[in-house]
Design an enzyme around this catalytic site. Structure first.
Site, PDB file in Angstrom:
ATOM      1  N   SER A   1       0.834  -1.196   0.000  1.00 49.01           N
ATOM      2  CA  SER A   1       0.000   0.000   0.000  1.00 49.01           C
ATOM      3  C   SER A   1       0.869   1.247   0.000  1.00 49.01           C
ATOM      4  CB  SER A   1      -0.857  -0.019   1.267  1.00 49.01           C
ATOM      5  OG  SER A   1      -1.471   1.231   1.462  1.00 49.01           O
TER       6      SER A   1
ATOM      7  N   TYR B   1      -1.473  -0.578  10.761  1.00 44.39           N
ATOM      8  CA  TYR B   1      -1.747  -1.204   9.465  1.00 44.39           C
ATOM      9  C   TYR B   1      -0.587  -0.964   8.490  1.00 44.39           C
ATOM     10  CZ  TYR B   1      -3.577  -1.682   4.724  1.00 44.39           C
ATOM     11  OH  TYR B   1      -3.723  -2.002   3.404  1.00 44.39           O
TER      12      TYR B   1
ATOM     13  N   LYS C   1       2.200  -3.658   6.616  1.00 41.90           N
ATOM     14  CA  LYS C   1       2.496  -3.742   5.176  1.00 41.90           C
ATOM     15  C   LYS C   1       3.997  -3.584   4.952  1.00 41.90           C
ATOM     16  CE  LYS C   1      -1.372  -4.723   3.570  1.00 41.90           C
ATOM     17  NZ  LYS C   1      -1.581  -5.952   2.826  1.00 41.90           N
TER      18      LYS C   1
HETATM   19  P1  NAD Z   1     -10.776  -7.291   1.414  1.00 42.71           P
HETATM   20  O1  NAD Z   1     -10.958  -7.268   2.886  1.00 42.71           O
HETATM   21  O2  NAD Z   1     -11.969  -7.127   0.553  1.00 42.71           O
HETATM   22  O3  NAD Z   1     -10.024  -8.647   0.982  1.00 42.71           O
HETATM   23  C1  NAD Z   1      -9.137  -9.330   1.822  1.00 42.71           C
HETATM   24  C2  NAD Z   1      -9.606 -10.792   1.879  1.00 42.71           C
HETATM   25  O4  NAD Z   1      -8.713 -11.525   2.731  1.00 42.71           O
HETATM   26  C3  NAD Z   1     -11.017 -10.932   2.448  1.00 42.71           C
HETATM   27  O5  NAD Z   1     -11.806 -11.707   1.572  1.00 42.71           O
HETATM   28  C4  NAD Z   1     -10.804 -11.643   3.784  1.00 42.71           C
HETATM   29  O6  NAD Z   1     -11.875 -12.496   4.119  1.00 42.71           O
HETATM   30  C5  NAD Z   1      -9.516 -12.405   3.519  1.00 42.71           C
HETATM   31  N1  NAD Z   1      -8.767 -12.724   4.739  1.00 42.71           N
HETATM   32  C6  NAD Z   1      -8.503 -11.915   5.801  1.00 42.71           C
HETATM   33  N2  NAD Z   1      -7.792 -12.581   6.722  1.00 42.71           N
HETATM   34  C7  NAD Z   1      -7.592 -13.831   6.232  1.00 42.71           C
HETATM   35  C8  NAD Z   1      -6.942 -14.985   6.727  1.00 42.71           C
HETATM   36  N3  NAD Z   1      -6.336 -14.982   7.922  1.00 42.71           N
HETATM   37  N4  NAD Z   1      -6.928 -16.101   5.966  1.00 42.71           N
HETATM   38  C9  NAD Z   1      -7.546 -16.124   4.758  1.00 42.71           C
HETATM   39  N5  NAD Z   1      -8.188 -15.059   4.246  1.00 42.71           N
HETATM   40  C10 NAD Z   1      -8.216 -13.926   4.976  1.00 42.71           C
HETATM   41  O7  NAD Z   1      -9.670  -6.189   1.069  1.00 42.71           O
HETATM   42  P2  NAD Z   1      -9.169  -5.665  -0.347  1.00 42.71           P
HETATM   43  O8  NAD Z   1      -9.552  -4.248  -0.442  1.00 42.71           O
HETATM   44  O9  NAD Z   1      -9.540  -6.594  -1.418  1.00 42.71           O
HETATM   45  O10 NAD Z   1      -7.608  -5.704  -0.084  1.00 42.71           O
HETATM   46  C11 NAD Z   1      -6.795  -6.781  -0.502  1.00 42.71           C
HETATM   47  C12 NAD Z   1      -5.377  -6.523  -0.059  1.00 42.71           C
HETATM   48  O11 NAD Z   1      -4.938  -5.287  -0.602  1.00 42.71           O
HETATM   49  C13 NAD Z   1      -5.205  -6.416   1.456  1.00 42.71           C
HETATM   50  O12 NAD Z   1      -3.988  -7.041   1.811  1.00 42.71           O
HETATM   51  C14 NAD Z   1      -5.131  -4.920   1.688  1.00 42.71           C
HETATM   52  O13 NAD Z   1      -4.384  -4.594   2.839  1.00 42.71           O
HETATM   53  C15 NAD Z   1      -4.427  -4.459   0.423  1.00 42.71           C
HETATM   54  N6  NAD Z   1      -4.710  -3.052   0.094  1.00 42.71           N
HETATM   55  C16 NAD Z   1      -6.013  -2.639  -0.034  1.00 42.71           C
HETATM   56  C17 NAD Z   1      -6.271  -1.305  -0.324  1.00 42.71           C
HETATM   57  C18 NAD Z   1      -7.707  -0.805  -0.435  1.00 42.71           C
HETATM   58  O14 NAD Z   1      -7.934   0.385  -0.344  1.00 42.71           O
HETATM   59  N7  NAD Z   1      -8.711  -1.650  -0.674  1.00 42.71           N
HETATM   60  C19 NAD Z   1      -5.215  -0.398  -0.485  1.00 42.71           C
HETATM   61  C20 NAD Z   1      -3.916  -0.861  -0.376  1.00 42.71           C
HETATM   62  C21 NAD Z   1      -3.681  -2.204  -0.084  1.00 42.71           C
HETATM   63  C1  UD1 Z   2      -7.028   5.249   3.956  1.00 46.36           C
HETATM   64  C2  UD1 Z   2      -6.070   4.758   5.015  1.00 46.36           C
HETATM   65  C3  UD1 Z   2      -4.844   4.164   4.332  1.00 46.36           C
HETATM   66  C4  UD1 Z   2      -5.251   3.051   3.381  1.00 46.36           C
HETATM   67  C5  UD1 Z   2      -6.257   3.605   2.368  1.00 46.36           C
HETATM   68  C6  UD1 Z   2      -6.791   2.489   1.507  1.00 46.36           C
HETATM   69  C7  UD1 Z   2      -6.441   6.208   6.964  1.00 46.36           C
HETATM   70  C8  UD1 Z   2      -5.862   7.264   7.832  1.00 46.36           C
HETATM   71  N1  UD1 Z   2      -5.701   5.866   5.888  1.00 46.36           N
HETATM   72  O1  UD1 Z   2      -6.365   6.221   3.218  1.00 46.36           O
HETATM   73  O2  UD1 Z   2      -3.962   3.635   5.303  1.00 46.36           O
HETATM   74  O3  UD1 Z   2      -4.129   2.542   2.686  1.00 46.36           O
HETATM   75  O4  UD1 Z   2      -7.362   4.184   3.081  1.00 46.36           O
HETATM   76  O5  UD1 Z   2      -7.451   2.985   0.398  1.00 46.36           O
HETATM   77  O6  UD1 Z   2      -7.510   5.657   7.223  1.00 46.36           O
HETATM   78  N2  UD1 Z   2     -12.737  11.175   3.585  1.00 46.36           N
HETATM   79  C9  UD1 Z   2     -13.787  11.984   3.970  1.00 46.36           C
HETATM   80  N3  UD1 Z   2     -14.902  11.397   4.487  1.00 46.36           N
HETATM   81  C10 UD1 Z   2     -15.021  10.042   4.656  1.00 46.36           C
HETATM   82  C11 UD1 Z   2     -13.929   9.212   4.254  1.00 46.36           C
HETATM   83  C12 UD1 Z   2     -12.809   9.827   3.739  1.00 46.36           C
HETATM   84  O7  UD1 Z   2     -13.719  13.206   3.836  1.00 46.36           O
HETATM   85  O8  UD1 Z   2     -16.064   9.558   5.145  1.00 46.36           O
HETATM   86  C13 UD1 Z   2     -11.551  11.811   2.973  1.00 46.36           C
HETATM   87  C14 UD1 Z   2     -10.245  11.537   3.720  1.00 46.36           C
HETATM   88  O9  UD1 Z   2     -10.030  12.505   4.706  1.00 46.36           O
HETATM   89  C15 UD1 Z   2      -9.234  11.586   2.564  1.00 46.36           C
HETATM   90  C16 UD1 Z   2     -10.021  11.068   1.355  1.00 46.36           C
HETATM   91  O10 UD1 Z   2     -11.389  11.220   1.688  1.00 46.36           O
HETATM   92  O11 UD1 Z   2      -8.859  12.915   2.300  1.00 46.36           O
HETATM   93  C17 UD1 Z   2      -9.755   9.606   1.050  1.00 46.36           C
HETATM   94  O12 UD1 Z   2      -9.987   8.845   2.229  1.00 46.36           O
HETATM   95  P1  UD1 Z   2      -9.896   7.246   2.263  1.00 46.36           P
HETATM   96  O13 UD1 Z   2     -10.740   6.691   1.190  1.00 46.36           O
HETATM   97  O14 UD1 Z   2     -10.172   6.803   3.662  1.00 46.36           O
HETATM   98  O15 UD1 Z   2      -8.385   6.918   1.862  1.00 46.36           O
HETATM   99  P2  UD1 Z   2      -7.004   7.433   2.503  1.00 46.36           P
HETATM  100  O16 UD1 Z   2      -7.216   8.490   3.504  1.00 46.36           O
HETATM  101  O17 UD1 Z   2      -6.088   7.742   1.389  1.00 46.36           O
END
Ligand code: NAD
Ligand code: UD1
Length: 338
Positions: free
Chosen positions: A124, A148, A152
């Site tokens: 991330s 978190y 990562k």
């Molecule tokens: P998500 O929660 O939808 O998917 C993660 C999946 O992992 C879920 O289906 C959950 O049930 C499964 N899981 C959790 N713990 C587990 C375990 N112990 N064993 C087996 N399965 C398990 O999240 P996502 O948004 O699809 O994210 C996927 C990956 O990408 C994560 O590692 C997350 O940290 C990373 N990531 C997500 C974002 C975002 O904004 N969505 C941003 C940066 C990184």
């Molecule tokens: C958040 C996480 C980051 C994670 C990312 C995943 C925090 C502090 N950071 O980041 O670790 O990797 O999500 O996508 O939680 N916002 C609002 N109202 C809301 C929600 C968000 O104004 O209800 C604003 C936030 O202040 C920010 C922007 O929208 O400026 C995006 O927010 P968000 O989607 O939560 O992502 P990140 O803050 O980038």
């Protein structure tokens, strides 16, 4: 290619499996449904007209993972499984280190036993922390500011150490910026269990009438309209980045990190207007105080991924909003509608 996908029932995992199956790869997915629904597996198979192998397993169960990896004999693993809520990670740090770091060690142990040497990891942009300069490139210092983010960063280090101790191994670390959007069919999308932490799913739930108004966290940042600016990336572009990363891992040894973003930033209010346009609905909002831990601007320099993975984002903000709206309006209660 034979690809094992951990966290395959989740938001990004499910979209990636669709693209893998479409391109003719064979997929085995593992998930414990901690944050997802089994319904997604039917939707994936219906969309692609292909079947996948699935195991409901916790990645920390090393014995079970060893049997799964040995049985499927993957060419590569994509490791999505993990916990991702920042606030929860501060309240329950040991659970986060156990799943995100212990889970990664367990997976690598199982891969070692089966001789699988390629892994693509969901990292991330949060590993960078407070920006020293922008846009973030991959050499930017990593100073994650919450638990978190540290899980990562530590997982990246675990993968780096594993790779250098393993002959012929390749670890690709994909540092996602802000994934949003849904598959254009509207059949799969993001389905947060509780109140969404992230902006886009919250906006979508306001538009569909599940929530009254968006809270905008601060309008006094040094950005064009005072609200936070982020680099939003369409989940289908993100899914395709994983396939490019698999090709890279098949051709290279070593550990390489790549930013996965567009290089284009949008503010909270830009997102509200774009979503309102896409949905034809008003998005009521109120300005509130800043959310602790937020930064003003997060922006990717995606040029390394463009050059070395041959990957580039092609979906624009309107695609991100239109596909989210298509998913949210046809599945107002997410996978809860069955
Ligand atoms: P998500 O929660 O939808 O998917 C993660 C999946 O992992 C879920 O289906 C959950 O049930 C499964 N899981 C959790 N713990 C587990 C375990 N112990 N064993 C087996 N399965 C398990 O999240 P996502 O948004 O699809 O994210 C996927 C990956 O990408 C994560 O590692 C997350 O940290 C990373 N990531 C997500 C974002 C975002 O904004 N969505 C941003 C940066 C990184
Ligand atoms: C958040 C996480 C980051 C994670 C990312 C995943 C925090 C502090 N950071 O980041 O670790 O990797 O999500 O996508 O939680 N916002 C609002 N109202 C809301 C929600 C968000 O104004 O209800 C604003 C936030 O202040 C920010 C922007 O929208 O400026 C995006 O927010 P968000 O989607 O939560 O992502 P990140 O803050 O980038």
């Amino acid at each position: 290619m034979r690809v094992l996908v951990t966290g395959g029932a989740g938001y990004i995992g499910s979209h990636t499996i669709v693209e893998l199956l479409r391109q003719g790869h064979d997929v085995c997915a593992v998930d414990n449904f901690d944050n997802s629904s089994p319904v997604v597996l039917d939707r994936i198979q219906e969309l692609t007209n292909r079947t996948l192998t699935f195991h409901q397993t916790d990645i920390r169960d090393t014995a079970a993972m060893t049997d799964i990896v040995a049985g499927f004999a993957p060419d590569a693993v994509i490791h999505f499984a993990g916990l991702k809520a920042v606030g929860e990670s501060e309240a329950e740090p040991l659970r986060y280190y156990d799943v995100n770091n212990g889970g990664t060690v367990s997976l690598l142990t199982a891969m070692d036993a089966a001789g699988c040497k390629r892994v693509v990891f969901s990292s991330s942009a949060t590993v960078y922390g407070e920006p020293v300069y922008l846009p973030f490139d991959e050499n930017h210092p990593c100073q994650p500011s919450n638990v978190y983010g540290r899980t990562k960063y530590f997982a990246e280090e675990i993968l780096r150490n594993w790779q250098s101790a393993t002959d012929g191994a390749c670890a690709v670390l994909l540092r996602y910026f802000n994934p949003v959007g849904a598959h254009p069919s509207g059949r799969i999308g993001e389905d947060p269990r509780d109140v969404p932490n992230n902006l886009m799913p919250f906006v979508a739930q306001v538009a569909v009438g599940r929530r009254a108004a968006l809270s905008v966290f601060g309008n006094d940042y040094g950005t064009h309209d005072g609200t936070g600016v982020r680099d939003y990336i369409h989940v289908v572009d993100l899914a395709l980045a994983h396939i490019a990363a698999l090709d890279f891992a098949a051709r290279n040894e070593g550990t390489e990190a790549f930013n996965i973003g567009t290089g284009q930033g949008y503010s909270v209010l830009d997102m509200v207007s774009a979503f309102s346009r896409a949905s034809g609905r008003d998005i009521p909002y109120k300005i509130e105080s800043r959310r602790p831990g937020d930064i003003a601007t997060s922006l990717a320099d995606p040029s390394r991924a463009n050059a070395q993975l041959g990957w580039r984002a092609t979906h624009d903000l309107d695609d991100m909003c239109a596909s989210t709206w298509n998913w949210q309006s046809t599945n107002p209660n997410g996978y809860g509608d069955g």
